[in-house]
Design a protein around this motif. Structure first.
Motif, PDB file in Angstrom:
ATOM      1  N   PRO A  33       0.821  -1.213   0.000  1.00 37.41           N
ATOM      2  CA  PRO A  33       0.000   0.000   0.000  1.00 37.41           C
ATOM      3  C   PRO A  33       0.855   1.263   0.000  1.00 37.41           C
ATOM      4  O   PRO A  33       2.084   1.205   0.086  1.00 37.41           O
ATOM      5  N   GLY A  34       0.195   2.405  -0.075  1.00 32.57           N
ATOM      6  CA  GLY A  34       0.897   3.678  -0.031  1.00 32.57           C
ATOM      7  C   GLY A  34       1.454   3.953   1.353  1.00 32.57           C
ATOM      8  O   GLY A  34       1.258   3.176   2.301  1.00 32.57           O
ATOM      9  N   ALA A  35       2.169   5.060   1.487  1.00 35.59           N
ATOM     10  CA  ALA A  35       2.802   5.413   2.762  1.00 35.59           C
ATOM     11  C   ALA A  35       1.772   5.465   3.878  1.00 35.59           C
ATOM     12  O   ALA A  35       0.732   6.112   3.756  1.00 35.59           O
ATOM     13  N   GLY A  36       2.056   4.744   4.957  1.00 31.74           N
ATOM     14  CA  GLY A  36       1.148   4.684   6.088  1.00 31.74           C
ATOM     15  C   GLY A  36      -0.030   3.750   5.886  1.00 31.74           C
ATOM     16  O   GLY A  36      -0.897   3.639   6.749  1.00 31.74           O
ATOM     17  N   GLY A  37      -0.070   3.059   4.755  1.00 30.26           N
ATOM     18  CA  GLY A  37      -1.207   2.204   4.440  1.00 30.26           C
ATOM     19  C   GLY A  37      -1.201   0.884   5.180  1.00 30.26           C
ATOM     20  O   GLY A  37      -0.167   0.398   5.636  1.00 30.26           O
ATOM     21  N   GLN A  38      -2.392   0.297   5.280  1.00 28.80           N
ATOM     22  CA  GLN A  38      -2.569  -0.992   5.945  1.00 28.80           C
ATOM     23  C   GLN A  38      -3.052  -2.030   4.945  1.00 28.80           C
ATOM     24  O   GLN A  38      -3.636  -1.690   3.909  1.00 28.80           O
ATOM     25  N   LEU A  39      -2.840  -3.294   5.278  1.00 33.84           N
ATOM     26  CA  LEU A  39      -3.240  -4.368   4.378  1.00 33.84           C
ATOM     27  C   LEU A  39      -4.724  -4.700   4.479  1.00 33.84           C
ATOM     28  O   LEU A  39      -5.324  -5.177   3.522  1.00 33.84           O
ATOM     29  N   ALA A  40      -5.329  -4.454   5.639  1.00 34.81           N
ATOM     30  CA  ALA A  40      -6.699  -4.912   5.876  1.00 34.81           C
ATOM     31  C   ALA A  40      -7.743  -3.836   5.612  1.00 34.81           C
ATOM     32  O   ALA A  40      -8.912  -4.036   5.896  1.00 34.81           O
ATOM     33  N   THR A  41      -7.350  -2.691   5.079  1.00 34.77           N
ATOM     34  CA  THR A  41      -8.305  -1.626   4.794  1.00 34.77           C
ATOM     35  C   THR A  41      -8.186  -1.214   3.330  1.00 34.77           C
ATOM     36  O   THR A  41      -7.244  -1.594   2.635  1.00 34.77           O
ATOM     37  N   GLY A  42      -9.142  -0.436   2.856  1.00 39.22           N
ATOM     38  CA  GLY A  42      -9.081   0.086   1.496  1.00 39.22           C
ATOM     39  C   GLY A  42      -8.974  -1.000   0.452  1.00 39.22           C
ATOM     40  O   GLY A  42      -9.791  -1.922   0.387  1.00 39.22           O
ATOM     41  N   LEU A  43      -7.954  -0.921  -0.386  1.00 37.72           N
ATOM     42  CA  LEU A  43      -7.785  -1.872  -1.474  1.00 37.72           C
ATOM     43  C   LEU A  43      -7.580  -3.289  -0.954  1.00 37.72           C
ATOM     44  O   LEU A  43      -8.089  -4.253  -1.524  1.00 37.72           O
ATOM     45  N   GLY A  44      -6.840  -3.414   0.155  1.00 36.62           N
ATOM     46  CA  GLY A  44      -6.644  -4.734   0.741  1.00 36.62           C
ATOM     47  C   GLY A  44      -7.957  -5.378   1.138  1.00 36.62           C
ATOM     48  O   GLY A  44      -8.180  -6.575   0.931  1.00 36.62           O
ATOM     49  N   ARG A  45      -8.843  -4.570   1.708  1.00 35.89           N
ATOM     50  CA  ARG A  45     -10.160  -5.069   2.093  1.00 35.89           C
ATOM     51  C   ARG A  45     -10.950  -5.503   0.858  1.00 35.89           C
ATOM     52  O   ARG A  45     -11.650  -6.527   0.870  1.00 35.89           O
ATOM     53  N   SER A  46     -10.835  -4.723  -0.221  1.00 36.44           N
ATOM     54  CA  SER A  46     -11.521  -5.072  -1.464  1.00 36.44           C
ATOM     55  C   SER A  46     -11.039  -6.417  -2.006  1.00 36.44           C
ATOM     56  O   SER A  46     -11.827  -7.204  -2.537  1.00 36.44           O
ATOM     57  N   LEU A  47      -9.749  -6.691  -1.862  1.00 38.10           N
ATOM     58  CA  LEU A  47      -9.208  -7.975  -2.299  1.00 38.10           C
ATOM     59  C   LEU A  47      -9.756  -9.119  -1.455  1.00 38.10           C
ATOM     60  O   LEU A  47     -10.125 -10.174  -1.981  1.00 38.10           O
ATOM     61  N   MET A  48      -9.811  -8.904  -0.140  1.00 40.49           N
ATOM     62  CA  MET A  48     -10.351  -9.948   0.736  1.00 40.49           C
ATOM     63  C   MET A  48     -11.828 -10.195   0.456  1.00 40.49           C
ATOM     64  O   MET A  48     -12.294 -11.336   0.484  1.00 40.49           O
ATOM     65  N   ASP A  49     -12.575  -9.136   0.173  1.00 40.87           N
ATOM     66  CA  ASP A  49     -13.993  -9.293  -0.150  1.00 40.87           C
ATOM     67  C   ASP A  49     -14.184 -10.117  -1.417  1.00 40.87           C
ATOM     68  O   ASP A  49     -15.249 -10.699  -1.627  1.00 40.87           O
ATOM     69  N   ARG A  50     -13.157 -10.143  -2.262  1.00 38.55           N
ATOM     70  CA  ARG A  50     -13.214 -10.930  -3.493  1.00 38.55           C
ATOM     71  C   ARG A  50     -12.647 -12.335  -3.297  1.00 38.55           C
ATOM     72  O   ARG A  50     -12.454 -13.065  -4.262  1.00 38.55           O
ATOM     73  N   GLY A  51     -12.355 -12.698  -2.047  1.00 38.69           N
ATOM     74  CA  GLY A  51     -11.918 -14.059  -1.748  1.00 38.69           C
ATOM     75  C   GLY A  51     -10.434 -14.299  -1.823  1.00 38.69           C
ATOM     76  O   GLY A  51      -9.985 -15.445  -1.903  1.00 38.69           O
ATOM     77  N   PHE A  52      -9.630 -13.246  -1.776  1.00 39.31           N
ATOM     78  CA  PHE A  52      -8.180 -13.388  -1.858  1.00 39.31           C
ATOM     79  C   PHE A  52      -7.534 -13.176  -0.491  1.00 39.31           C
ATOM     80  O   PHE A  52      -7.984 -12.328   0.291  1.00 39.31           O
ATOM     81  N   ASP A  53      -6.491 -13.942  -0.207  1.00 42.82           N
ATOM     82  CA  ASP A  53      -5.628 -13.636   0.922  1.00 42.82           C
ATOM     83  C   ASP A  53      -4.703 -12.499   0.502  1.00 42.82           C
ATOM     84  O   ASP A  53      -4.336 -12.390  -0.667  1.00 42.82           O
ATOM     85  N   VAL A  54      -4.317 -11.678   1.454  1.00 45.82           N
ATOM     86  CA  VAL A  54      -3.445 -10.540   1.164  1.00 45.82           C
ATOM     87  C   VAL A  54      -2.186 -10.657   2.012  1.00 45.82           C
ATOM     88  O   VAL A  54      -2.253 -10.749   3.240  1.00 45.82           O
ATOM     89  N   THR A  55      -1.048 -10.656   1.359  1.00 44.92           N
ATOM     90  CA  THR A  55       0.240 -10.700   2.030  1.00 44.92           C
ATOM     91  C   THR A  55       1.066  -9.515   1.548  1.00 44.92           C
ATOM     92  O   THR A  55       1.015  -9.157   0.382  1.00 44.92           O
ATOM     93  N   GLY A  56       1.806  -8.888   2.452  1.00 48.15           N
ATOM     94  CA  GLY A  56       2.623  -7.765   2.005  1.00 48.15           C
ATOM     95  C   GLY A  56       3.265  -7.018   3.149  1.00 48.15           C
ATOM     96  O   GLY A  56       3.439  -7.561   4.241  1.00 48.15           O
ATOM     97  N   ARG A  57       3.594  -5.779   2.883  1.00 52.32           N
ATOM     98  CA  ARG A  57       4.270  -4.919   3.851  1.00 52.32           C
ATOM     99  C   ARG A  57       3.435  -3.675   4.110  1.00 52.32           C
ATOM    100  O   ARG A  57       3.098  -2.948   3.169  1.00 52.32           O
ATOM    101  N   GLU A  58       3.074  -3.457   5.345  1.00 55.16           N
ATOM    102  CA  GLU A  58       2.393  -2.219   5.695  1.00 55.16           C
ATOM    103  C   GLU A  58       3.442  -1.122   5.833  1.00 55.16           C
ATOM    104  O   GLU A  58       4.386  -1.254   6.615  1.00 55.16           O
TER     105      GLU A  58
END
Length: 210
Positions: A33-58
């Motif tokens: 995500p962008g600076a200060g971004g989290q994996l479980a909100t915003g775009l990350g949340r949209s990915l999870m709502d579509r059935g995807f696991d999200v892995t990365g760096r906050e």
């Protein structure tokens, strides 16, 4: 939030994994995500709502406090260790895209699929907001691209807002021409491309995955 957050140890910090609330996630997406971004909100949340696991760096907290070189090296290690295969899917936003591009500058061309949204590609100045931002290594991507030495992923696309004063579409388009990465400029779009545009893009891009 009905999701599971786990941590995979790496040499510099922790690679976060957030599981979809659905019982069976279709795939895993590596997300920066962008600076200060989290994996479980915003775009990350949209990915999870579509059935995807999200892995990365906050890009906040302990990871953000690392020297920039260590941040980039962490992304290099993540990709080489966990996502170096043709079915891998990587999505990066804003400064997260800058981290990915800086990591790509140190690797062979990434073999998976990459989606870059509103990427930072170097320094920028806004007269309107009287803001100037110069990230670490501000000219490295341009210099490598101009020298024909940037190993662009074969399956990568960029989307940037036509009125984005942080990504600056003219700079992004120039980078795309030099590297062969297709760039889509969203008319009247800002740095935040908006839920409707990004949602439609995700549905198209994710469905196209192998």
């Amino acid at each position: 939030m009905n999701c599971y957050i786990g941590q995979l140890a790496t040499s510099c910090a922790y690679l976060l994994k957030i599981s979809s609330p659905r019982q069976m996630a279709q795939k895993t997406v590596y997300y920066l995500p962008g600076a200060g971004g989290q994996l479980a909100t915003g775009l990350g949340r949209s990915l999870m709502d579509r059935g995807f696991d999200v892995t990365g760096r906050e890009t906040r907290g302990a990871f953000r406090s690392l020297p920039f070189e260590d941040q980039v090296q962490s992304v290099v290690e993540d990709l080489k260790t966990h996502f170096w295969h043709e079915q891998a899917q990587v999505i990066c936003n804003s400064f997260g895209a800058y981290l990915f591009l800086q990591a790509q500058a140190q690797m062979p061309a990434f073999v998976g699929r990459v989606l870059l949204l509103s990427p930072i590609v170097g320094e920028f100045t806004s007269e309107e907001t009287r803001t100037t931002f110069s990230p670490p290594r501000p000219h490295r991507l341009r210099d490598l691209a101009e020298a024909g030495q940037f190993n662009a992923p074969a399956r990568c696309e960029i989307h940037v807002g036509g009125e984005d004063w942080q990504s600056i579409p003219a700079n992004v388009e120039a980078f795309g021409r030099l590297t062969g990465i297709p760039v889509t400029v969203v008319p009247q779009g800002g740095h935040n491309l908006g839920k409707e545009y990004v949602g439609t893009l995700l549905d198209r891009w994710l469905i196209a995955a192998p």
